[in-house]
Scaffold this active site. Structure first.
Site, mmCIF file in Angstrom:
data_model
loop_
_atom_site.group_PDB
_atom_site.id
_atom_site.type_symbol
_atom_site.label_atom_id
_atom_site.label_comp_id
_atom_site.label_asym_id
_atom_site.label_seq_id
_atom_site.Cartn_x
_atom_site.Cartn_y
_atom_site.Cartn_z
ATOM 1 N N CYS A 1 15.418 -28.514 -10.432
ATOM 2 C CA CYS A 1 13.788 -29.030 -9.265
ATOM 3 C C CYS A 1 14.281 -30.803 -9.590
ATOM 4 C CB CYS A 1 12.915 -29.108 -9.322
ATOM 5 S SG CYS A 1 12.423 -29.290 -11.341
ATOM 6 N N GLU B 1 4.539 -28.301 -20.704
ATOM 7 C CA GLU B 1 3.357 -28.618 -20.136
ATOM 8 C C GLU B 1 1.767 -28.080 -19.951
ATOM 9 O OE1 GLU B 1 2.710 -27.588 -14.816
ATOM 10 O OE2 GLU B 1 4.750 -27.341 -15.439
ATOM 11 N N HIS C 1 15.609 -26.998 -20.303
ATOM 12 C CA HIS C 1 16.267 -25.560 -21.064
ATOM 13 C C HIS C 1 17.322 -25.158 -20.656
ATOM 14 C CE1 HIS C 1 11.622 -25.824 -22.717
ATOM 15 N NE2 HIS C 1 11.310 -25.321 -21.329
ATOM 16 N N HIS D 1 3.411 -23.716 -23.830
ATOM 17 C CA HIS D 1 4.479 -24.377 -22.695
ATOM 18 C C HIS D 1 3.686 -25.393 -23.265
ATOM 19 C CE1 HIS D 1 6.897 -25.201 -19.063
ATOM 20 N NE2 HIS D 1 6.975 -23.923 -19.880
ATOM 21 N N SER E 1 13.204 -19.155 -20.028
ATOM 22 C CA SER E 1 12.307 -19.986 -18.332
ATOM 23 C C SER E 1 11.468 -18.815 -18.276
ATOM 24 C CB SER E 1 13.632 -20.488 -17.449
ATOM 25 O OG SER E 1 12.659 -20.422 -16.955
ATOM 26 N N CYS F 1 7.194 -35.113 -13.720
ATOM 27 C CA CYS F 1 7.505 -35.190 -12.842
ATOM 28 C C CYS F 1 5.683 -35.607 -12.032
ATOM 29 C CB CYS F 1 7.277 -33.766 -12.432
ATOM 30 S SG CYS F 1 6.950 -32.853 -10.460
ATOM 31 N N SER G 1 16.040 -25.322 -14.137
ATOM 32 C CA SER G 1 16.529 -26.068 -14.903
ATOM 33 C C SER G 1 17.611 -25.709 -15.525
ATOM 34 C CB SER G 1 15.745 -25.818 -16.387
ATOM 35 O OG SER G 1 15.147 -24.508 -16.663
#
Length: 336
Positions: free
Chosen positions: A23, A136, A51, A134, A228, A106, A273
């Site tokens: 991404c 994020e 990852h 996680h 993931s 991001c 990823s």
């Protein structure tokens, strides 16, 4: 694989799902790190920038070190904040230490963080759909420490209160269906509900393209990190579509031809990823181990052609300008 085994399978074609590869958030963070190292800076990434062990090894070979704590970074060195983002406290501490902070967060995650700060200011009880711990989600909680984090559906009833004013927001890689289902539940629990849809559009497109490919093939191979979440969701979607799916981390995991025994067309997709080059290598291996007498000998050529068909160059999300293994085997027009 011995030459006597080559071409003993039934696979005539391998289809790579469209719009695969990194991404843009992951790609940009990796490129920031590479650029800093190329400029001669002592460069670190705070946590794994992606990852994917192969990419981490490539970065390490370029002198880019992964660290888990700012304590491991010397004064004056460059530290790349990965796409997941970090808490405001971590960002402030990096600057206080005299580090050169290269912010690879991001743009979509930055928007999430801004929305969270605004919801806190407006006094909402915030429900955050995401995977606890996680990176994020940890970063998001730095902007809204009191947010209620929920993940699996079976915990929603117990964790989500009844409040007059509630807001719902999501980790960017959560499945859209899950976000919508949670929103429906929360509508019945609040007088006023504010829904901020922060599911990443790249994640949504990846799922759409994977489903499209799954409907056209006999078996799907999903390539991505074992931990993931977005990769696991792609595997689940393939199975919902009624297509058998196997999930692997990289081409080294693809050793058993048995899943392709009766397959004529095989599909390949990857998480956000997963480098697009990994998908090409997996495609080549499938042809080698399960291709027909006609397709197996041309495995490398067919794999590059599959990659070329997957998307126009503008639609790709790779950080490498030209797939290295196949570059000298096909005309230059196949370059990414």
């Amino acid at each position: 694989m011995s030459h006597t085994e080559l071409g003993m399978g039934s696979v005539q074609s391998v289809l790579i799902a469209r719009r695969t590869g990194f991404c843009y958030g992951v790609r940009e963070a990796i490129d920031y790190a590479r650029l800093a190292a190329a400029q001669g800076k002592q460069t670190h990434t705070l946590g794994q920038v992606v990852h994917n062990e192969g990419v981490i090894s490539q970065l390490a070979a370029a002198g880019i070190e992964t660290v888990e704590s700012l304590d491991d970074v010397d004064h004056g060195a460059a530290v790349v904040i990965r796409a997941h983002g970090v808490t405001p406290e971590v960002m402030a501490r990096a600057k206080d230490k005299g580090l050169e902070v290269i912010d690879g967060t991001c743009t979509w995650v930055i928007q999430e963080q801004k929305e969270l700060a605004k919801l806190v200011e407006e006094g909402y009880t915030i429900v955050l759909l995401g995977t606890p711990k996680h990176p994020e989600v940890v970063g998001m909680l730095g902007f809204a420490p009191d947010a209620i984090v929920v993940d699996e559906e079976d915990e929603w009833e117990a964790k989500i209160p009844r409040k007059k004013r509630m807001a719902l927001i999501s980790q960017s890689t959560q499945p859209p269906w899950k976000f919508e289902k949670l929103a429906a539940l929360m509508v019945s629990r609040a007088h006023e509900i504010k829904i901020i849809n922060t599911v990443c559009p790249v994640t949504i497109r990846r799922q759409e393209d994977t489903l499209e490919a799954a409907r056209e093939v006999d078996v799907m191979v999903v390539v991505g990190g074992r931990s993931s979440a977005n990769t696991k969701e792609l595997t689940r979607l393939c199975e919902i579509a009624g297509t058998a799916a196997i999930q692997i981390e990289n081409v080294a995991d693809l050793t058993d031809p048995a899943p392709f025994a009766k397959a004529v067309i095989v599909g390949v997709t990857g998480g956000t990823s997963t480098p697009i080059e990994d998908l090409r290598d997996v495609t080549e291996r499938i042809y080698e181990m399960a291709g027909t007498p006609e397709t197996a000998p041309k495995a490398a050529e067919l794999a590059h052609a599959a990659l070329d068909r997957a998307a126009t160059p503008a639609g790709r999300t790779t950080s490498l300008p030209t797939p290295p293994r196949a570059a000298d085997q096909v005309p230059a027009s196949g370059a990414a």
